[in-house]
Design a protein around this motif. Structure first.
Motif, mmCIF file in Angstrom:
data_model
loop_
_atom_site.group_PDB
_atom_site.id
_atom_site.type_symbol
_atom_site.label_atom_id
_atom_site.label_comp_id
_atom_site.label_asym_id
_atom_site.label_seq_id
_atom_site.Cartn_x
_atom_site.Cartn_y
_atom_site.Cartn_z
ATOM 1 N N VAL A 3 39.142 26.220 37.556
ATOM 2 C CA VAL A 3 39.948 27.434 37.609
ATOM 3 C C VAL A 3 40.015 27.885 39.069
ATOM 4 C CG1 VAL A 3 40.162 29.818 36.841
ATOM 5 C CG2 VAL A 3 39.211 28.116 35.292
ATOM 6 N N GLN A 4 41.235 28.027 39.587
ATOM 7 C CA GLN A 4 41.463 28.497 40.960
ATOM 8 C C GLN A 4 41.721 29.995 40.934
ATOM 9 O OE1 GLN A 4 41.531 26.839 44.009
ATOM 10 N NE2 GLN A 4 41.891 28.835 44.948
ATOM 11 N N ILE A 5 40.951 30.756 41.705
ATOM 12 C CA ILE A 5 41.129 32.206 41.798
ATOM 13 C C ILE A 5 41.533 32.542 43.227
ATOM 14 C CG2 ILE A 5 40.038 34.464 41.581
ATOM 15 C CD1 ILE A 5 37.966 33.111 39.700
ATOM 16 N N ASP A 6 42.724 33.115 43.383
ATOM 17 C CA ASP A 6 43.193 33.585 44.687
ATOM 18 C C ASP A 6 43.291 35.100 44.599
ATOM 19 O OD1 ASP A 6 43.671 30.970 45.882
ATOM 20 O OD2 ASP A 6 45.258 30.805 44.380
ATOM 21 N N HIS A 7 42.428 35.777 45.363
ATOM 22 C CA HIS A 7 42.334 37.237 45.270
ATOM 23 C C HIS A 7 42.397 37.862 46.659
ATOM 24 C CE1 HIS A 7 39.696 40.950 44.758
ATOM 25 N NE2 HIS A 7 40.837 41.220 44.178
ATOM 26 N N ASP A 8 43.259 38.847 46.812
ATOM 27 C CA ASP A 8 43.349 39.627 48.040
ATOM 28 C C ASP A 8 43.310 41.100 47.649
ATOM 29 O OD1 ASP A 8 44.042 41.029 50.337
ATOM 30 O OD2 ASP A 8 45.488 39.527 50.995
ATOM 31 N N GLY A 9 42.117 41.682 47.688
ATOM 32 C CA GLY A 9 41.922 43.072 47.269
ATOM 33 C C GLY A 9 42.713 44.067 48.097
ATOM 34 N N ASP A 10 42.808 43.836 49.406
ATOM 35 C CA ASP A 10 43.555 44.758 50.268
ATOM 36 C C ASP A 10 45.036 44.768 49.912
ATOM 37 O OD1 ASP A 10 41.267 45.519 51.652
ATOM 38 O OD2 ASP A 10 41.526 43.934 53.158
ATOM 39 N N ALA A 11 45.578 43.596 49.648
ATOM 40 C CA ALA A 11 46.997 43.498 49.286
ATOM 41 C C ALA A 11 47.226 43.831 47.815
ATOM 42 C CB ALA A 11 47.522 42.101 49.586
ATOM 43 N N GLY A 12 46.152 43.769 47.013
ATOM 44 C CA GLY A 12 46.282 44.073 45.590
ATOM 45 C C GLY A 12 46.902 42.953 44.794
ATOM 46 N N THR A 13 46.529 41.710 45.121
ATOM 47 C CA THR A 13 47.064 40.562 44.390
ATOM 48 C C THR A 13 45.935 39.689 43.882
ATOM 49 O OG1 THR A 13 47.237 39.200 46.383
ATOM 50 C CG2 THR A 13 49.174 40.508 45.780
ATOM 51 N N LEU A 14 46.165 39.134 42.691
ATOM 52 C CA LEU A 14 45.218 38.200 42.098
ATOM 53 C C LEU A 14 46.022 37.148 41.352
ATOM 54 C CD1 LEU A 14 42.026 37.872 41.175
ATOM 55 C CD2 LEU A 14 43.061 38.436 39.005
ATOM 56 N N ARG A 15 45.650 35.902 41.561
ATOM 57 C CA ARG A 15 46.335 34.796 40.882
ATOM 58 C C ARG A 15 45.286 33.819 40.388
ATOM 59 N NH1 ARG A 15 49.132 29.699 42.134
ATOM 60 N NH2 ARG A 15 51.125 29.753 41.032
ATOM 61 N N VAL A 16 45.347 33.499 39.101
ATOM 62 C CA VAL A 16 44.447 32.516 38.499
ATOM 63 C C VAL A 16 45.308 31.363 38.011
ATOM 64 C CG1 VAL A 16 42.867 32.071 36.580
ATOM 65 C CG2 VAL A 16 42.696 34.213 37.852
ATOM 66 N N SER A 17 44.911 30.150 38.374
ATOM 67 C CA SER A 17 45.667 28.964 37.981
ATOM 68 C C SER A 17 44.707 27.783 37.871
ATOM 69 C CB SER A 17 46.776 28.671 38.995
ATOM 70 O OG SER A 17 46.213 28.465 40.281
ATOM 71 N N GLY A 18 45.213 26.672 37.441
ATOM 72 C CA GLY A 18 44.418 25.459 37.337
ATOM 73 C C GLY A 18 45.133 24.464 36.459
ATOM 74 N N HIS A 19 44.717 23.214 36.524
ATOM 75 C CA HIS A 19 45.340 22.162 35.734
ATOM 76 C C HIS A 19 45.198 22.489 34.247
ATOM 77 C CE1 HIS A 19 46.846 18.261 34.664
ATOM 78 N NE2 HIS A 19 45.799 18.084 33.863
ATOM 79 N N GLY A 20 46.321 22.560 33.563
ATOM 80 C CA GLY A 20 46.314 22.847 32.137
ATOM 81 C C GLY A 20 46.201 24.312 31.775
ATOM 82 N N LEU A 21 46.137 25.174 32.782
ATOM 83 C CA LEU A 21 46.030 26.617 32.539
ATOM 84 C C LEU A 21 47.356 27.308 32.827
ATOM 85 C CD1 LEU A 21 42.670 27.541 34.315
ATOM 86 C CD2 LEU A 21 43.047 27.205 31.877
ATOM 87 N N PRO A 22 47.671 28.352 32.065
ATOM 88 C CA PRO A 22 48.823 29.162 32.450
ATOM 89 C C PRO A 22 48.456 29.945 33.714
ATOM 90 C CG PRO A 22 47.699 30.186 30.611
ATOM 91 C CD PRO A 22 47.030 28.858 30.855
ATOM 92 N N THR A 23 49.434 30.233 34.539
ATOM 93 C CA THR A 23 49.190 31.031 35.739
ATOM 94 C C THR A 23 49.196 32.502 35.357
ATOM 95 O OG1 THR A 23 50.192 29.360 37.149
ATOM 96 C CG2 THR A 23 50.047 31.601 38.040
ATOM 97 N N VAL A 24 48.126 33.197 35.722
ATOM 98 C CA VAL A 24 48.009 34.629 35.464
ATOM 99 C C VAL A 24 48.061 35.344 36.811
ATOM 100 C CG1 VAL A 24 46.540 36.481 34.567
ATOM 101 C CG2 VAL A 24 46.627 34.272 33.388
ATOM 102 N N GLU A 25 48.975 36.317 36.926
ATOM 103 C CA GLU A 25 49.092 37.096 38.155
ATOM 104 C C GLU A 25 48.962 38.575 37.835
ATOM 105 O OE1 GLU A 25 51.751 34.685 41.250
ATOM 106 O OE2 GLU A 25 52.892 35.394 39.516
ATOM 107 N N LEU A 26 48.146 39.251 38.618
ATOM 108 C CA LEU A 26 47.974 40.694 38.505
ATOM 109 C C LEU A 26 48.238 41.274 39.879
ATOM 110 C CD1 LEU A 26 47.161 43.083 36.713
ATOM 111 C CD2 LEU A 26 44.793 42.666 37.365
#
Length: 155
Positions: A3-26
Motif C-alpha cells: 500500500v502506497q501512502i502519499d500524504h502532505d499535511g500542509d497541503a491537505g492531500t492524502l492519496r492511497v494506492s497500490g497494485h490491485g487497490l482502488p485509489t483513495v484520495e482525501l
C-alpha cells in the motif's frame, strides 16, 4: 499487498494506492489553515473531499472531544457504511456495516500498521489505510482526558 501512502499535511492531500487497490484520495479545501493535531488538517466535513477510484464518497469525521467515539470517522460509499473509531490509546477499530474488519495503528507519521480479523477487500484495505493516515488512530479514555483538563486548571 503493498500500500502506497502519499500524504502532505500542509497541503491537505492524502492519496492511497497500490497494485490491485482502488485509489483513495482525501483532500482538504484549498486555502484552509491546517489543525496541527490532525494529520489531514481538519475534522470539518465541509472542508473535506473523499473519492474512491474517482467516485465521490461521503465522509463525516466527528468533532473529536471528550469520548473516544467522538473521534470516529464515518464514510458512506455505494450503500456501504464504514467506520474508524478508537478502541485503545493507539489503535482504532475499522468496521464495514457494523462488522469488525480489523484494527489499525497510525501515529500521524503517514505509516499505517494494520491487523485484519478477516480478509479485507481491496476497497476495505485502501479506505481503512487512508482514514487511519488522515486522522490518526487511538484516543485516551474520557476519565484521563478530564484529569488532564482539571490538572491544567490547577495552578
Amino acid at each position: 499487498m503493498y500500500v502506497q501512502i502519499d500524504h502532505d499535511g500542509d497541503a491537505g492531500t492524502l492519496r492511497v494506492s497500490g497494485h490491485g487497490l482502488p485509489t483513495v484520495e482525501l483532500i482538504r479545501a484549498p486555502g484552509t489553515s491546517p489543525d496541527p493535531h490532525i494529520p489531514i488538517g481538519t475534522r470539518k466535513p465541509a472542508l473535506l473531499t473523499l473519492t474512491i477510484d474517482g467516485e465521490p464518497a461521503t465522509i463525516r469525521p466527528a468533532r473529536g472531544r471528550l469520548l473516544r467515539r467522538s473521534y470516529r470517522v464515518d464514510v458512506r460509499t455505494d450503500g456501504v457504511r464504514y467506520r474508524l473509531v478508537p478502541c485503545g490509546y493507539d489503535y482504532s477499530r475499522f468496521t464495514r456495516d457494523g462488522h469488525r474488519l480489523g484494527t489499525l495503528l497510525c501515529s500521524g507519521d503517514g505509516k499505517v500498521i494494520d491487523e485484519w480479523d478477516r480478509g479485507p477487500t481491496p476497497r476495505d484495505r485502501a479506505l481503512g489505510t487512508a482514514l487511519a493516515a488522515a486522522f490518526g488512530t487511538g484516543a485516551s479514555p474520557w476519565w484521563e482526558t478530564v484529569g488532564d483538563i482539571v490538572g491544567e486548571l490547577i495552578p
